[in-house]
Enzyme design. Structure first.
Site, PDB file in Angstrom:
ATOM      1  N   THR A 161       1.675  -5.388   1.644  1.00 27.03           N
ATOM      2  CA  THR A 161       0.717  -4.916   2.955  1.00 27.03           C
ATOM      3  C   THR A 161       1.708  -4.331   3.821  1.00 27.03           C
ATOM      4  O   THR A 161       2.959  -4.633   3.919  1.00 27.03           O
ATOM      5  CB  THR A 161       0.122  -6.307   3.421  1.00 27.03           C
ATOM      6  OG1 THR A 161       1.267  -7.463   3.803  1.00 27.03           O
ATOM      7  CG2 THR A 161      -0.749  -7.048   2.272  1.00 27.03           C
ATOM      8  N   ASP A 162       0.944  -3.883   4.923  1.00 22.23           N
ATOM      9  CA  ASP A 162       1.838  -3.072   5.925  1.00 22.23           C
ATOM     10  C   ASP A 162       1.553  -4.007   7.368  1.00 22.23           C
ATOM     11  O   ASP A 162       1.073  -5.323   7.149  1.00 22.23           O
ATOM     12  CB  ASP A 162       1.265  -1.742   6.129  1.00 22.23           C
ATOM     13  CG  ASP A 162      -0.346  -1.813   6.506  1.00 22.23           C
ATOM     14  OD1 ASP A 162      -0.855  -2.827   6.945  1.00 22.23           O
ATOM     15  OD2 ASP A 162      -0.704  -0.325   6.251  1.00 22.23           O
ATOM     16  N   MET A 163       1.817  -3.326   8.411  1.00 18.31           N
ATOM     17  CA  MET A 163       1.940  -4.015   9.797  1.00 18.31           C
ATOM     18  C   MET A 163       0.537  -4.246  10.063  1.00 18.31           C
ATOM     19  O   MET A 163       0.372  -5.436  10.700  1.00 18.31           O
ATOM     20  CB  MET A 163       2.420  -3.506  10.786  1.00 18.31           C
ATOM     21  CG  MET A 163       4.114  -3.029  10.509  1.00 18.31           C
ATOM     22  SD  MET A 163       5.090  -4.102  11.307  1.00 18.31           S
ATOM     23  CE  MET A 163       4.417  -4.406  13.121  1.00 18.31           C
TER      24      MET A 163
END
Length: 149
Positions: free
Chosen positions: A14-16
């Protein structure tokens, strides 16, 4: 023929924003393609043992609803085009629990593959090199609407 591959979304994917980073879908599609080949009885190592590889020549992906850490994605895979020099896989990614026949997928994609000689990387005809795989593709082919077999 459609093959479903479950994939548990890991935190590192996942990203930020807390959603699956877009490039990770390529890995999910590759896992699903490998599982598809196993399901039709001709796993990828069969291709390699015959002295060939099947690189990606084109890839496309359309993103819709996000998947998040802890979700389980279901990647539904099928062959939509098979010719002696190229094979096109289509992928639909759903969140576990969605109705795969009625609900819109979170993501869709396609990958196009050719067959090359492992030693020279020169393209070869799948129909001539691995005829049993080519025939199996034709048996399980599900063309997109508006396309003919």
């Amino acid at each position: 023929m459609r093959v479903c591959t479950p994939i548990t979304i890991r935190y590192a994917e996942t990203d930020m924003m807390g959603v699956v980073y877009h490039a990770n879908y390529l890995l999910y599609f590759e896992d699903a393609r490998t599982r598809f080949l196993e399901a039709i009885g001709l796993p990828y190592d069969h291709i390699e043992q015959a002295g060939y590889m099947s690189p990606v020549t084109h890839f496309e992906c359309d993103y819709g609803a996000p998947l998040r850490y802890g979700d389980t994605a279901i990647v539904r895979t099928r062959i939509v085009e098979s010719r002696p020099v190229k094979t096109v896989y289509a992928y639909e990614v759903f969140r576990e629990g969605q109705d795969l026949d009625k609900e819109k997928p979170c993501c869709t994609g396609r990958s196009t593959h050719c067959l090359v000689d492992a030693a020279t990387f020169k393209p070869v005809s799948l129909k001539r090199a691995i005829p049993e795989l080519y025939e199996r593709y034709l048996e399980v082919l599900e063309p997109e609407e508006g396309e003919s077999r």
